[in-house]
Scaffold this motif. Sequence first.
Motif, PDB file in Angstrom:
ATOM      1  N   PHE B 170       7.059   0.767   4.253  1.00 55.26           N
ATOM      2  CA  PHE B 170       7.388   2.205   4.298  1.00 55.26           C
ATOM      3  C   PHE B 170       6.117   3.062   4.248  1.00 55.26           C
ATOM      4  O   PHE B 170       6.155   4.207   3.806  1.00 55.26           O
ATOM      5  CB  PHE B 170       8.320   2.607   3.160  1.00 55.26           C
ATOM      6  N   GLY B 171       4.993   2.467   4.646  1.00 51.95           N
ATOM      7  CA  GLY B 171       3.743   3.206   4.684  1.00 51.95           C
ATOM      8  C   GLY B 171       3.125   3.488   3.331  1.00 51.95           C
ATOM      9  O   GLY B 171       2.027   4.029   3.229  1.00 51.95           O
ATOM     10  N   ILE B 172       3.785   3.093   2.244  1.00 51.43           N
ATOM     11  CA  ILE B 172       3.289   3.515   0.933  1.00 51.43           C
ATOM     12  C   ILE B 172       3.297   2.378  -0.089  1.00 51.43           C
ATOM     13  O   ILE B 172       2.582   2.411  -1.087  1.00 51.43           O
ATOM     14  CB  ILE B 172       4.146   4.713   0.419  1.00 51.43           C
ATOM     15  N   MET B 173       4.062   1.314   0.181  1.00 44.97           N
ATOM     16  CA  MET B 173       4.190   0.265  -0.832  1.00 44.97           C
ATOM     17  C   MET B 173       3.341  -0.955  -0.485  1.00 44.97           C
ATOM     18  O   MET B 173       3.435  -1.503   0.613  1.00 44.97           O
ATOM     19  CB  MET B 173       5.641  -0.178  -0.952  1.00 44.97           C
ATOM     20  N   GLY B 174       2.544  -1.399  -1.426  1.00 41.80           N
ATOM     21  CA  GLY B 174       1.742  -2.601  -1.230  1.00 41.80           C
ATOM     22  C   GLY B 174       0.578  -2.354  -0.293  1.00 41.80           C
ATOM     23  O   GLY B 174       0.285  -1.213   0.066  1.00 41.80           O
ATOM     24  N   GLN B 175      -0.120  -3.414   0.108  1.00 45.12           N
ATOM     25  CA  GLN B 175      -1.255  -3.214   0.995  1.00 45.12           C
ATOM     26  C   GLN B 175      -1.138  -4.029   2.278  1.00 45.12           C
ATOM     27  O   GLN B 175      -0.390  -4.987   2.356  1.00 45.12           O
ATOM     28  CB  GLN B 175      -2.568  -3.500   0.261  1.00 45.12           C
ATOM     29  N   GLU B 176      -1.916  -3.616   3.271  1.00 45.54           N
ATOM     30  CA  GLU B 176      -1.984  -4.298   4.554  1.00 45.54           C
ATOM     31  C   GLU B 176      -2.405  -5.745   4.349  1.00 45.54           C
ATOM     32  O   GLU B 176      -3.300  -6.013   3.551  1.00 45.54           O
ATOM     33  CB  GLU B 176      -3.038  -3.608   5.413  1.00 45.54           C
ATOM     34  N   ARG B 177      -1.770  -6.667   5.074  1.00 42.34           N
ATOM     35  CA  ARG B 177      -2.077  -8.069   4.819  1.00 42.34           C
ATOM     36  C   ARG B 177      -1.724  -8.917   6.029  1.00 42.34           C
ATOM     37  O   ARG B 177      -1.037  -8.460   6.943  1.00 42.34           O
ATOM     38  CB  ARG B 177      -1.294  -8.542   3.596  1.00 42.34           C
ATOM     39  N   VAL B 178      -2.145 -10.171   5.992  1.00 45.56           N
ATOM     40  CA  VAL B 178      -1.872 -11.106   7.076  1.00 45.56           C
ATOM     41  C   VAL B 178      -1.247 -12.351   6.475  1.00 45.56           C
ATOM     42  O   VAL B 178      -1.774 -12.908   5.518  1.00 45.56           O
ATOM     43  CB  VAL B 178      -3.176 -11.477   7.820  1.00 45.56           C
TER      44      VAL B 178
END
Lengths: 567, 195
Positions: B170-178
């Motif tokens: 939702f653009g706000i929860m947690g961080q970008e990841r692979v």
Amino acid sequence: MLMELAYVALLLVVLIILAEPMGRYIANVFSGNRTLLSPLLRPMERGLYRICNVDELGEMSWKSYATALLIFNALGLIAVYGLQEVQLLLPLNPQAQGPVRWDTALNTAVSFMTNTNWQSYSGEQTMSYLTQMLGLTVQNFLSAAIGIAVAMAVIRCFIRKNTATIGNFWVDLTRSVLYLLLPLAIIWALIFASQGVVQTLGPYVNAQTLDGGVQTIAVGPTASQDSIKVLGTNGGGFFNANSAHPYESPTPLTDFLQVLGMLLIAASLPFALGHIINNPKQGRAIFAAMLVLYLMGLSLALWSETRGNPFLEKMGIAGGVNMEGKETRFGVVPSVLFAQSTTVTSDGAVDSMHDSMMPLTGLVFLFNMAIGEVIFGGVGVGLIGMLFYAIMTMFLAGLMIGRTPEIFGKKLEPFEMIMAVIGMLGPAVMVLILAGVAIILPTGLSSLNNAGPHGLSEILYAFASACGNNGSAFAGLNANTVFYNLATALGMIVGRFATILPALAIAGSLAQKRIVPTSVATLPIASPLFVIMLAGTVIIVGALTFFPVFVLGPILEQLLMQAGRTF
Amino acid sequence: MNKITDDLKTAMLLFIAFSLLTGLIYPLLMTGIIQIAMPEPASGSLIVVNGSVVGSELIGQNFTSPGYFHGRPSAVNYAGNGSGASNFGPTSKKLMELVSQRISEVRAENNLSSNAAVPSELVLTSASGLDPHISVEGAMLQVPRVAVARGIPESEAKVLVYQHIEPAQFGIMGQERVNVLNLNLALDELNRGGH
């Protein structure tokens, strides 16, 4: 950083929006009023009373209430202990988990009965599915329901007068489960499952991994336990890694809902208090004091953790970001938010390893538990703990102006003061005694995973967690020894009943008193002055009790870290 | 005395009733509903290739070959039935020694200079020991090594990484990841398709 602060703000906004109507709903449920769910649940409730011989209108004195509670807890203790010992003979045990060692089983039974959910075992390697469901999940519901019941009995007595009774334990217990915990647990479990939390009775899965290995993957009926674990501020994980395990919290959304879940009921109860005593403003004042303390701790913890670890930075890690014991999908800030929420409440679920947090971050979590988890706190017992502090605050205010203190229209006399002090300091003193014993004994020290001041923090944390009925751990400490299993079990029992029994005694005493009209000389509860005094009392009592030992643990570690010392 | 026996009887009956309700009916009902409504996540988000289970999308696994992207170090060596963490404190000498060693390995494996910054998660163990993700930087840093080992152009590997970035929810929860397993599966797919 801005995004991450927005995340924190989002949580608080959602919490505040939900807590007020939830508080009103709780007030209605326990006042016996019709609610949204009554058409569905009222017949079930009545059926249960009929089958179980409960006289719904039968009233109990505080001593009968306490007796009923203790009998009920004893049954739970026996059931959970027994299930662990015979699980191999029972169905729903695809991994053929054998009988649990006696001291571990006893510790677990005490732990789940007291709403602590301290775990000296590893879920996926110890417990059968049946034990997790019929033993542990049941206690998740019941221990939470008991906490709420006791809080309701206390609140009710502020509006009673000249009576010897405080309510009916069976009714309070039943309503907590049916109207509050079960519906919320179903909603939470369904959302969790949609995100990837497992819910199956099948055996563990064997996978041929890509890089030429074999991986056995533990599964189980997790979602149904995961939801009540947060909503009932229990915190006992299905798996060893608790909510850090991707099957217990697979996405940032589940992480968010777990934090919200553990705060939700606890934060609604001050509002419920306000509605029941017919003075919503006073309920809001108690909530405000909790929120102030929550934000103070959270700010310090966030500051400490986001500064990073100087040792890591020196070795070439960008920013010294401390990802040790944290999951990539959450990151640093949500992990701190989770840890702050799990230690202010008595939840104790973890989505990161507190043992690996920076020294001052750990200090905040230790403090949250050591003061008795009154910042929102465990469902029911948190509000009770805060009322002990509120009674102390009114007493201090009374001393200042030379007047008999009163709270919510009831005069406070020596009996209430004695009980409040027992409830406030009993668990705290137990932390210091047990930690002291552990430090003296070789068997206490041999469980340590870290040396130096951090080792002291590990021991302190264990007993603050046990006596606060929290259940989170500085998990490096090997707590699955006979000494720690018995010592923490003792701490959990003292922590639980030194809160509940004095609270019921106070309720019994208040019910007998008349209600005094407020006068100009009464310190108004719905005022910033009271909020500040209450928050101040919590901090001062906590600091006076624990400051010396905090200096030798986390504070010393912080100073030595800045001086470049490792251990 | 009569009162206590009454209490005991009620306590037993209610305890049995609640045990059935919250310990059997509730979890079994949830299992039924969830298994029917969302069978895949309910059973563990398993990935099946050529008829055999190769892992779970949510559970990290050990990768050591140079031709695969590597996940985080694990305190339990990615034991799917034994999650756990190192629990080393922030001033642990042992932790610092391990991290120093891992940093050297990452730099050596990926041909980085001896003072190149390394993303935190690549050299620090996770809380579960089963973390399926690494950061985008952590994946990018490994692109040249993987491309060489696989004999594919770097650009192709890079595109794959970009395709596998999971944004903050939702653009706000947690961080970008692979997700490392998903990314490596795509790599294998690429090689199979190429031949």
